[in-house]
Design an enzyme around this catalytic site. Structure first.
Site, PDB file in Angstrom:
ATOM      1  N   THR A  12      34.612  -0.369  12.633  1.00 51.91           N
ATOM      2  CA  THR A  12      34.045  -1.417  11.738  1.00 51.91           C
ATOM      3  C   THR A  12      32.815  -0.831  11.038  1.00 51.91           C
ATOM      4  O   THR A  12      32.296  -0.263  11.707  1.00 51.91           O
ATOM      5  CB  THR A  12      34.072  -2.624  12.266  1.00 51.91           C
ATOM      6  N   GLY A  13      32.595  -1.412  10.084  1.00 54.15           N
ATOM      7  CA  GLY A  13      31.212  -0.846   8.944  1.00 54.15           C
ATOM      8  C   GLY A  13      31.562   0.657   8.901  1.00 54.15           C
ATOM      9  O   GLY A  13      30.488   1.506   8.721  1.00 54.15           O
TER      10      GLY A  13
ATOM     11  N   TYR B 115      18.637 -10.544  12.929  1.00 56.37           N
ATOM     12  CA  TYR B 115      19.070  -9.329  13.242  1.00 56.37           C
ATOM     13  C   TYR B 115      18.896  -8.992  14.822  1.00 56.37           C
ATOM     14  O   TYR B 115      19.536  -8.724  15.739  1.00 56.37           O
ATOM     15  CB  TYR B 115      18.345  -8.094  12.263  1.00 56.37           C
TER      16      TYR B 115
END
Length: 350
Positions: A13-14, A157
């Protein structure tokens, strides 16, 4: 090096830029089938073409919004339908928002958590379902050193990356209790990576975000991922600075907490360049799909060592100042918000 694995299947992913794209190209070069997930279909198609040129068995782009559990389940199903199994799953998609927590819009904070935590939860559920069924596999969750050694003005984050680390521990415990000895969960904790991440992040700090040295190449993270597939480990740091910060945070948590705050305020948020508020790529993907961000991550090893020494010396010096009481950190910074308003202004003028 990891030997070529004919028929090995990795889902990333990403995968459209940064560490995800570097991992895709590294696995492809070793003959893996790569399943590429990200929000941007055009960039995914380009990464797939590059992977095929590098020698991938097959490269399958699957546009995916990782905050959508059903979409992540479809991603896993497409991988199984195409290749029959999932050998490696790399949870890597992430976004960030810089600024004081009360100045970042609530919906932006929520989107960061949804992407960086729930996206990993959905990925882990889909991956481990397949791996339990086939009896083997490796899940790699890309966390960050800030999950161990948090910094200010990036709270959503840092919170998410700490959660990712805890997720890995819980999953390993569950697999051990269930007797799945050939299903592995690894947590990768990089230091600063030379990717487009910083330019695409949301920013409500009023100051330009600058990667805090030393900056390592995303290819270094990709090599670490390959090594984890060959020899799974609970946790693996990417870059000596990451390992050092984690160790020092464990040994001297109070001093490192203040030292990192000092360094963040001086080196991670520019003291000379302002920046307008921006939501970045948090709600929607931005155009582009580069591996690197142009932050000098390709410097020679000697240069990176000097940068490592500089940042660690700075953190140690800050901790020394705090401990010695000569210039308390609170007096030095007086809160980044007041510092920003005084020096930068809400309109960005210095």
């Amino acid at each position: 090096m990891v030997p070529q694995a004919e028929g090995g299947v990795v889902v990333i992913t990403g995968a459209s830029s940064g560490v995800g794209r570097a991992c895709a190209e590294a696995f492809a070069a070793r003959g893996w089938h790569v399943v590429l997930a990200a929000r941007r279909a055009e960039e995914l198609n380009e990464v797939a073409r590059r992977c095929r040129r590098r020698g991938a068995g097959r490269a399958l782009p699957v546009p995916t919004e990782v905050t959508d559990a059903a979409a992540v389940d479809r991603l896993a199903q497409e991988a199984v339908d195409a290749f029959g199994r999932i050998d490696v799953w790399i949870n890597n998609a992430a976004v960030a928002a810089f600024g004081a927590l009360d100045e970042i819009p609530a919906d932006v904070c929520r989107k960061v958590i949804d992407t960086d935590v729930m996206g990993y939860v959905y990925g882990a559920r889909a991956a481990l379902t397949a791996m339990r069924r086939q009896g083997s596999g490796t899940l790699i969750n890309v966390s960050s050193v800030v999950g161990v050694a948090p910094v200010p003005y990036n709270a959503p984050y840092a919170l998410a990356k700490a959660a990712v680390r805890s997720l890995g521990t819980s999953l390993r415990q569950e697999l051990w209790l269930e007797g799945h000895r050939d299903v592995h969960v690894c947590t990768m904790l990089p230091a600063t990576m030379d990717t487009p991440f910083f330019e695409s992040a949301a920013n409500y700090s009023g100051r330009k975000v600058i990667p805090m040295a030393p900056v390592y190449t995303p290819e270094r993270a990709a090599r670490k991922a390959l090594r984890l597939v060959r020899s799974p480990r609970r946790e693996a740091y990417v870059g000596p600075a990451a390992a050092f910060l984690a160790l020092q945070t464990k040994l001297t948590p109070r001093l490192m907490e203040k030292g990192l705050a000092y360094q963040m305020n001086r080196a991670h948020l520019s003291r000379t360049e302002s920046a307008p508020d921006t939501v970045g790529s948090v709600p929607h993907p931005l155009p582009g799909g580069a591996v690197r961000g142009g932050w000098a991550g390709g410097r020679r090893t000697a240069g990176r060592r000097l940068a490592t020494a500089a940042v660690l010396t700075g953190a140690a010096y800050a901790a020394f100042r705090v401990a010695g009481g000569r210039a308390p950190l609170s007096a030095a910074t007086q809160g980044s918000r007041r510092h920003r308003v005084r020096r930068c202004g809400r309109n960005g003028a210095w």
